[in-house]
Motif scaffolding. Structure first.
Motif, PDB file in Angstrom:
ATOM      1  N   MET A 191      -6.220  -1.202   6.353  1.00 53.65           N
ATOM      2  CA  MET A 191      -5.541  -2.313   5.690  1.00 53.65           C
ATOM      3  C   MET A 191      -4.285  -2.727   6.453  1.00 53.65           C
ATOM      4  N   GLY A 192      -3.731  -1.763   7.221  1.00 52.83           N
ATOM      5  CA  GLY A 192      -2.538  -2.068   7.995  1.00 52.83           C
ATOM      6  C   GLY A 192      -2.733  -3.156   9.025  1.00 52.83           C
ATOM      7  N   LEU A 241       7.281  -3.350  14.451  1.00 56.34           N
ATOM      8  CA  LEU A 241       6.464  -2.224  14.022  1.00 56.34           C
ATOM      9  C   LEU A 241       5.484  -1.800  15.110  1.00 56.34           C
ATOM     10  N   ASP A 242       5.228  -0.503  15.182  1.00 50.77           N
ATOM     11  CA  ASP A 242       4.158  -0.001  16.031  1.00 50.77           C
ATOM     12  C   ASP A 242       2.852  -0.059  15.235  1.00 50.77           C
ATOM     13  N   GLN A 243       1.892  -0.865  15.688  1.00 50.11           N
ATOM     14  CA  GLN A 243       0.681  -1.130  14.925  1.00 50.11           C
ATOM     15  C   GLN A 243      -0.113   0.138  14.626  1.00 50.11           C
ATOM     16  N   GLN A 244      -0.270   1.010  15.603  1.00 48.77           N
ATOM     17  CA  GLN A 244      -1.089   2.197  15.407  1.00 48.77           C
ATOM     18  C   GLN A 244      -0.512   3.109  14.335  1.00 48.77           C
ATOM     19  N   SER A 245       0.815   3.248  14.290  1.00 48.70           N
ATOM     20  CA  SER A 245       1.424   4.124  13.284  1.00 48.70           C
ATOM     21  C   SER A 245       1.253   3.547  11.885  1.00 48.70           C
ATOM     22  N   VAL A 246       1.246   2.233  11.770  1.00 44.53           N
ATOM     23  CA  VAL A 246       1.015   1.610  10.460  1.00 44.53           C
ATOM     24  C   VAL A 246      -0.408   1.883   9.999  1.00 44.53           C
ATOM     25  N   ILE A 247      -1.368   1.757  10.903  1.00 43.75           N
ATOM     26  CA  ILE A 247      -2.771   2.015  10.560  1.00 43.75           C
ATOM     27  C   ILE A 247      -2.965   3.471  10.163  1.00 43.75           C
ATOM     28  N   GLU A 256       0.828  -1.204   0.000  1.00 43.00           N
ATOM     29  CA  GLU A 256       0.000   0.000   0.000  1.00 43.00           C
ATOM     30  C   GLU A 256       0.864   1.256   0.000  1.00 43.00           C
ATOM     31  N   ASP A 257       0.338   2.321  -0.611  1.00 47.63           N
ATOM     32  CA  ASP A 257       0.965   3.637  -0.515  1.00 47.63           C
ATOM     33  C   ASP A 257       0.607   4.270   0.823  1.00 47.63           C
ATOM     34  N   CYS A 258       1.557   4.985   1.391  1.00 45.83           N
ATOM     35  CA  CYS A 258       1.318   5.692   2.654  1.00 45.83           C
ATOM     36  C   CYS A 258       0.693   7.060   2.380  1.00 45.83           C
ATOM     37  N   ARG A 259      -0.006   7.585   3.347  1.00 45.88           N
ATOM     38  CA  ARG A 259      -0.547   8.933   3.231  1.00 45.88           C
ATOM     39  C   ARG A 259       0.602   9.944   3.164  1.00 45.88           C
ATOM     40  N   PRO A 260       0.428  11.066   2.460  1.00 48.86           N
ATOM     41  CA  PRO A 260       1.507  12.065   2.352  1.00 48.86           C
ATOM     42  C   PRO A 260       2.032  12.484   3.722  1.00 48.86           C
ATOM     43  N   GLY A 261       3.340  12.466   3.875  1.00 50.40           N
ATOM     44  CA  GLY A 261       3.965  12.881   5.116  1.00 50.40           C
ATOM     45  C   GLY A 261       3.909  11.868   6.235  1.00 50.40           C
ATOM     46  N   ALA A 262       3.404  10.663   5.951  1.00 49.55           N
ATOM     47  CA  ALA A 262       3.246   9.661   7.007  1.00 49.55           C
ATOM     48  C   ALA A 262       4.601   9.118   7.472  1.00 49.55           C
ATOM     49  N   GLN A 263       4.628   8.696   8.720  1.00 52.55           N
ATOM     50  CA  GLN A 263       5.799   8.053   9.282  1.00 52.55           C
ATOM     51  C   GLN A 263       5.380   6.753   9.969  1.00 52.55           C
ATOM     52  N   ILE A 264       6.250   5.752   9.879  1.00 48.73           N
ATOM     53  CA  ILE A 264       6.050   4.494  10.592  1.00 48.73           C
ATOM     54  C   ILE A 264       6.950   4.505  11.810  1.00 48.73           C
ATOM     55  N   MET A 265       6.363   4.261  12.969  1.00 46.89           N
ATOM     56  CA  MET A 265       7.134   4.213  14.204  1.00 46.89           C
ATOM     57  C   MET A 265       7.514   2.768  14.508  1.00 46.89           C
ATOM     58  N   LEU A 266       8.756   2.586  14.927  1.00 46.09           N
ATOM     59  CA  LEU A 266       9.199   1.283  15.393  1.00 46.09           C
ATOM     60  C   LEU A 266       8.987   1.189  16.901  1.00 46.09           C
ATOM     61  N   ARG A 267       8.999  -0.007  17.421  1.00 44.25           N
ATOM     62  CA  ARG A 267       8.829  -0.184  18.871  1.00 44.25           C
ATOM     63  C   ARG A 267       9.975   0.468  19.641  1.00 44.25           C
ATOM     64  N   SER A 268      11.082   0.671  18.950  1.00 45.19           N
ATOM     65  CA  SER A 268      12.212   1.361  19.577  1.00 45.19           C
ATOM     66  C   SER A 268      12.023   2.873  19.574  1.00 45.19           C
ATOM     67  N   SER A 269      10.866   3.349  19.067  1.00 40.83           N
ATOM     68  CA  SER A 269      10.513   4.770  18.965  1.00 40.83           C
ATOM     69  C   SER A 269      11.232   5.479  17.825  1.00 40.83           C
ATOM     70  N   GLU A 270      11.896   4.737  16.952  1.00 41.86           N
ATOM     71  CA  GLU A 270      12.548   5.346  15.786  1.00 41.86           C
ATOM     72  C   GLU A 270      11.510   5.556  14.684  1.00 41.86           C
ATOM     73  N   PRO A 271      11.397   6.791  14.132  1.00 39.89           N
ATOM     74  CA  PRO A 271      10.445   7.033  13.043  1.00 39.89           C
ATOM     75  C   PRO A 271      11.094   6.773  11.674  1.00 39.89           C
ATOM     76  N   LEU A 272      10.301   6.236  10.746  1.00 36.43           N
ATOM     77  CA  LEU A 272      10.772   6.028   9.378  1.00 36.43           C
ATOM     78  C   LEU A 272       9.788   6.696   8.428  1.00 36.43           C
ATOM     79  N   ALA A 273      10.293   7.589   7.564  1.00 36.17           N
ATOM     80  CA  ALA A 273       9.439   8.201   6.543  1.00 36.17           C
ATOM     81  C   ALA A 273       8.891   7.117   5.626  1.00 36.17           C
ATOM     82  N   CYS A 274       7.634   7.242   5.219  1.00 39.15           N
ATOM     83  CA  CYS A 274       6.980   6.177   4.449  1.00 39.15           C
ATOM     84  C   CYS A 274       6.238   6.752   3.244  1.00 39.15           C
ATOM     85  N   SER A 275       6.647   6.338   2.051  1.00 39.38           N
ATOM     86  CA  SER A 275       5.859   6.631   0.849  1.00 39.38           C
ATOM     87  C   SER A 275       5.065   5.395   0.430  1.00 39.38           C
TER      88      SER A 275
END
Length: 241
Positions: free
Chosen positions: A236-237, A224-230, A178-197
């Motif tokens: 669909m996340g 993965l942090d589930q809420q940030s993926v959703i 799936e494509d991510c929403r513009p400007g979205a970030q995925i958070m890891l359980r380690s609290s590290e953010p990853l930019a997501c297209s």
């Protein structure tokens, strides 16, 4: 190399078992090669993490029983007189055809004609599968009796078989992509953010590729942090978890 040396694999013992194990491992390598070649444009910056996950994926070993059965069948046929050389096989096939009843031949031809639409309807996967199995088993039995050169060709064939099956699995896969929403970030359980297209599930490795505009990163699903993926891809996340 004399004929006895060429056929020693078919005589049982350690050469027999090592041959089967070796071809099976080459097939597994082919699956990984096909997956890794197809997934990443660009390849993940942490390719070492993906490769570390690769050998321990349970899905790789699905169908292992069928592959091992085909290898046992290959070695068994290699021990038959008809497969000692191509000439012997052609002679055996000619003798067999000459002994067939015409009604049997007509039945085979008729079945082939009526079965052709079904094969075409299967998007040519079934014909390719049957041809591939025929080459690996029947051709493999002949190659075993050709000595070292035959073993080399058969090794390449099993790697190719794994790679082709892997690519077909990717095309037919129901994994999330799936494509991510513009400007979205995925958070890891380690609290590290990853930019997501975009985010692509790699079910074979129980992980995902998180792509940004310039790079991609492999992340195991349990990191993965589930809420940030959703929030990034919508409901669909939830399919990842």
């Amino acid at each position: 190399m004399n004929r006895a040396e060429k056929t020693k694999i078919a005589q049982g013992g350690w050469p027999y078992l090592l041959f089967i194990v070796g071809c099976f491992l080459l097939y597994i390598c082919g699956i990984h090669i096909g997956q890794i070649a197809a997934i990443a444009r660009p390849w993940p910056e942490n390719m070492d993490a993906l490769l570390w996950n690769a050998p321990f994926s349970g899905r790789v070993f699905r169908g292992a029983g069928t592959v091992i059965f085909l290898l046992f069948a290959t070695v068994t046929l290699a021990g038959l007189q008809a497969f000692r050389s191509l000439t012997d096989l052609m002679d055996a096939a000619r003798d067999r055809l000459q002994g067939l009843d015409r009604r049997h031949v007509a039945a085979v031809i008729g079945t082939s004609i009526f079965g052709l639409p079904l094969l075409i309807g299967a998007s040519m996967f079934l014909p390719k599968l049957l041809i591939g199995i025929g080459f690996l088993v029947l051709g493999g039995a002949l190659l075993i009796n050709m000595g070292v050169a035959g073993y080399a060709v058969l090794a390449v064939a099993w790697v190719t078989a794994g790679s082709m099956l892997s690519e077909d699995m990717m095309r037919r896969s129901y994994d999330l992509h799936e494509d991510c929403r513009p400007g979205a970030q995925i958070m890891l359980r380690s609290s590290e953010p990853l930019a997501c297209s975009s985010i692509q599930e790699l079910g074979l490795y129980h992980g995902v590729l998180i792509r940004s505009e310039t790079k991609s990163t492999f992340v195991p699903i349990d990191e993965l942090d589930q809420q940030s993926v959703i929030e990034a891809v919508g409901r669909m996340g939830n399919l990842l978890f």
